[in-house]
Enzyme design. Structure first.
Site, PDB file in Angstrom:
ATOM      1  N   SER A 115       0.862  -1.176   0.000  1.00  0.00           N
ATOM      2  CA  SER A 115       0.000   0.000   0.000  1.00  0.00           C
ATOM      3  C   SER A 115       0.895   1.221   0.000  1.00  0.00           C
ATOM      4  CB  SER A 115      -0.934  -0.039   1.216  1.00  0.00           C
ATOM      5  OG  SER A 115      -1.736   1.101   1.274  1.00  0.00           O
ATOM      6  N   TYR A 129      -5.086   8.080  -6.538  1.00  0.00           N
ATOM      7  CA  TYR A 129      -4.099   7.157  -5.954  1.00  0.00           C
ATOM      8  C   TYR A 129      -4.466   6.807  -4.512  1.00  0.00           C
ATOM      9  CZ  TYR A 129       0.488   5.375  -4.452  1.00  0.00           C
ATOM     10  OH  TYR A 129       1.509   4.603  -3.938  1.00  0.00           O
ATOM     11  N   LYS A 133      -5.475   3.104  -2.952  1.00  0.00           N
ATOM     12  CA  LYS A 133      -4.723   2.461  -1.865  1.00  0.00           C
ATOM     13  C   LYS A 133      -5.601   2.277  -0.617  1.00  0.00           C
ATOM     14  CE  LYS A 133      -0.552   1.885  -3.740  1.00  0.00           C
ATOM     15  NZ  LYS A 133      -0.006   0.542  -4.033  1.00  0.00           N
TER      16      LYS A 133
END
Ligand code: NAP
Length: 249
Positions: A115, A129, A133
């Site tokens: 992650s 993004y 994650k």
């Protein structure tokens, strides 16, 4: 512990390459799922089956392939956001789904999800993004509990800045739907793309992951770097403050 069999995505890049080297140095075998395989669930399942045929089992699964679709949310195209999730979330989920029948049958295995600090915080220009994650982390936390009865472990690695080629892709990226109000943010992202301020070396992270999977009782999460630790602590502190001061009964 004897020789372990690793299945790894993103082996061609900074952390993946370092991890391949570190696992091999530890005497383990690494099977890489290539970028081409990763976009096709049937090919992922075939690579997994071939690995089991060749080595008899899979011990460690590492979902490492990933990139950041940087940019103001309003400027990102629908396809850019979906592609971000395809790679950072759906491909990782597919690898887990392809390996689980073997891990469950063996009643063992360790799934390691790469992650990011971005899986714990928000950041301007990083909405796609961070969302991808966060999704990966949500999946992983649930899986950790779901799979524990079968002896399968799940670990989440949360690096801050790493010394890889990852950030360079942000700098100089095109802004087809550019909105002038976001010019300052775009400039800051460009700077961030070139920022090499004391990033953690991928080799150090790789060694930490090899050590992690060897632990009898590994942690669910592993933050990497003082920037990650500080960022996560600040986000959790803010969350606790909100919870303690502004909750509704
Ligand atoms: N570097 C950082 O500052 C940082 C911080 C926190 C978390 N991370 C995470 O660490 C992981 C590894 O990143 P890294 O720093 O080693 O970056 P990297 O050097 O850019 O390597 C990324 C790897 O992912 C693969 N990849 C990228 N885009 C892909 C796509 N669209 N489809 C399939 N594979 C793709 C790359 O394959 P190709 O070689 O074919 O491009 C490469 O193997 C990522 O999940 C990233 O989110 C990195």
């Amino acid at each position: 512990m004897g020789r372990r069999i690793w299945l790894l995505t993103g082996a061609s890049g900074g952390l993946g390459t370092a991890l391949t080297r570190a696992a091999s140095t530890a005497g383990d075998e690494v099977v890489a799922i290539s970028r081409e395989d990763l976009s096709d669930p049937a090919r992922v399942r075939r690579v997994v089956a071939e690995a089991v045929t060749a080595f008899g089992r899979i011990d460690v699964v590492v979902n490492n392939a990933g990139y950041a679709a940087a940019g103001a949310f309003e400027e990102l195209s629908d396809s850019a956001i979906r592609e971000q999730f395809e790679v950072n979330f759906f491909a990782a989920a597919e690898v887990v789904r392809a390996t689980l029948p073997y891990l469950r049958a063996a009643r063992s295995g360790h799934i390691v999800q790469i992650s990011s600090l971005a899986g714990q915080i928000g950041a301007p220009g990083m909405s796609a993004y961070t969302a991808s994650k966060h999704a990966l982390e949500g999946l992983s936390v649930s899986l950790a509990e779901e799979l524990a009865p079968f002896g399968i472990r799940v670990g989440i690695v949360e690096p801050g800045a790493l010394n890889t080629g990852f950030r360079q892709s942000w700098a100089g990226r095109e802004r087809p739907g550019a909105i002038a109000d976001y010019d300052d943010l775009a400039a800051r992202l460009d700077l961030l793309g070139h920022d090499t301020h004391r990033p953690t070396e991928p080799e150090d992270v790789a060694d930490a992951i090899v050590a992690l999977v060897g632990l009898p009782e590994p942690p669910l999460r592993l933050a990497v770097g003082s920037d990650a630790a500080a960022g996560i602590r600040a986000a959790r502190t803010r969350q606790l403050t909100d919870l303690e001061t502004r909750w509704i009964a």
